[in-house]
Enzyme design. Structure first.
Site, mmCIF file in Angstrom:
data_model
loop_
_atom_site.group_PDB
_atom_site.id
_atom_site.type_symbol
_atom_site.label_atom_id
_atom_site.label_comp_id
_atom_site.label_asym_id
_atom_site.label_seq_id
_atom_site.Cartn_x
_atom_site.Cartn_y
_atom_site.Cartn_z
ATOM 1 C CE LYS A 69 -0.310 0.019 5.050
ATOM 2 N NZ LYS A 69 -1.185 0.001 6.235
ATOM 3 N NE ARG A 79 -6.169 0.885 12.318
ATOM 4 C CZ ARG A 79 -4.967 0.846 11.727
ATOM 5 N NH1 ARG A 79 -4.163 1.889 11.799
ATOM 6 N NH2 ARG A 79 -4.575 -0.221 11.068
ATOM 7 C CE1 TYR A 100 13.805 31.501 3.107
ATOM 8 C CE2 TYR A 100 13.395 29.142 3.157
ATOM 9 C CZ TYR A 100 13.451 30.334 2.455
ATOM 10 O OH TYR A 100 13.166 30.361 1.124
ATOM 11 C CG MET A 138 8.961 23.203 -1.244
ATOM 12 S SD MET A 138 7.815 24.256 -2.137
ATOM 13 C CE MET A 138 6.808 24.900 -0.784
#
Length: 375
Positions: free
Chosen positions: A35, A129, A259, A307
């Site tokens: 998965k 669940r 940053y 990023m």
């Protein structure tokens, strides 16, 4: 051309891990869970490698993942278990995808699909669940018997999932699952497969293995819990994450980096810019902590993860533009790193740096990162 962002996946490691785990859990069969794009490793390629290693089954969360495997020509037994109302159950039946079923209502919807659905009835043994709750077990099983007698379904399995909350809780869940199996048998169900354990339970408890175990993170060579030693089991990490150094500069003591200037150089040092960032799955929470190897020398992220890039503090180690920076992996003798395997950070080190688990580190690797497969 050098790949800007590269995850090198060893299909041989995946096959080896499945072979190793098969020997551990025998005579239970093995379901390789692929998965979430094979935990970031690539679902199709991981599935093929797992089958080559002797996996009997494949497992995915939802039907879109199952159909992608079928479209790739993979015809192995396949289970999908997370379904929204109105899911494409008729298409799943035609594609010979087994369906994990968690409630009487879901069972009725599947029974209404065209053809005879192959189902695995899930009972909740304490994880809270998916799965039918204890008070519904009798009606759940009786409804399944009625649908099976009418030819609408075939009950191939009964299953549950351990909470991995400690040996005492796991033992209670194993007992609960055994009680569910006895109740199912009493109303006339005869499933081929009883399965409870995922990687952690399969490795730790012989009593949890039953007929089939579902192996996810361990298939990819990583430990499913802090008290499991993957290397001692003979498992090999399958993914190596790397990128070329695109800028090198010598920084003076006292200057701030990245940053917010969360990092200041304590002494004159070499800073290497590497084009991997949180847009590629590098956790921002590993700012100032994530380890990186370049040319066999260890460095550490300096400042915040951006990023698209990270800055690595390499001290006085020699670094040049174009050198390969390795964030994690198992790369002894590979082209990804010219150093020794002992210097290469592990996925578990990155998990510690980001205060998370190894599952998340590999699974979150983004789509900009090229996957290259090696045997």
């Amino acid at each position: 051309m050098t790949d800007l962002r590269l995850a090198t996946i060893s299909t041989g490691a995946i096959s080896h891990n499945v072979e190793t785990l098969r020997a551990l859990v025998a005579p239970a069969q093995v379901m390789a869970v692929v998965k979430a794009n094979g935990y970031g490793h690539g679902a199709i390629e991981s599935a093929q490698a797992a089958l080559a290693g002797g996996a009997h089954w494949l497992g995915v969360a939802d039907l879109s993942e199952a159909f992608a495997l079928r479209d790739a020509g993979i015809d192995a037994p396949l289970l999908a278990w997370l379904h929204q109302p109105g899911a494409a159950f008729s298409e799943a039946v035609r594609a010979k995808v087994d369906l994990g079923i968690s409630s009487i209502a879901q069972l009725s919807e599947v029974a209404a699909a065209s053809g005879t659905a192959r189902v695995h009835l899930k009972v909740d043994t304490g994880l809270h669940r998916n799965g039918a709750v204890l008070s519904d077990w009798q009606r759940f099983f009786e409804a399944a018997v009625a649908h099976e007698l009418a030819g609408r379904i075939r009950v191939r399995g009964i299953w549950s999932h351990l909470a991995n909350a400690g040996a005492e809780h796991d033992a209670q869940q194993i007992d609960q699952f055994s009680a569910a199996l006895a109740m199912a048998e009493a109303v006339g169900l005869r499933p081929e497969f009883r399965h409870l354990a995922a990687s952690e339970g399969a490795i730790k408890y012989a009593s949890a293995r039953f007929d089939l175990v579902r192996l996810g993170i361990s298939t990819f060579g990583l430990a499913p819990a802090d008290d499991v030693d993957a290397a001692a089991l003979g498992l090999v990490p399958a993914m190596t994450l790397s990128a070329p150094v695109v800028s090198v500069k010598r920084a003076l003591a006292g200057v701030g980096v990245s940053y917010g200037f969360d990092f200041y150089c304590e002494s004159d040092t070499t800073l290497a810019l590497v084009p991997l960032g949180y847009g590629d799955g590098v956790p921002r929470h590993a700012s100032n902590r994530g380890p990186v190897t370049i040319n066999g020398a260890r460095g550490q992220i300096a400042g915040r993860v951006a990023m698209d890039q990270i800055v690595v503090n390499m001290g006085d180690a020699p670094v040049a533009i174009g050198d390969r920076a390795v964030l994690f992996g198992n790369v002894a003798g590979s082209a990804a790193d010219s150093g020794t395997a002992s210097t290469v950070p592990s996925v578990d080190e990155w998990a510690a740096a980001a205060e998370t688990i190894n599952y998340e580190i590999v699974t979150r690797i983004g789509s900009r990162v090229i996957r290259r497969y090696e045997s």
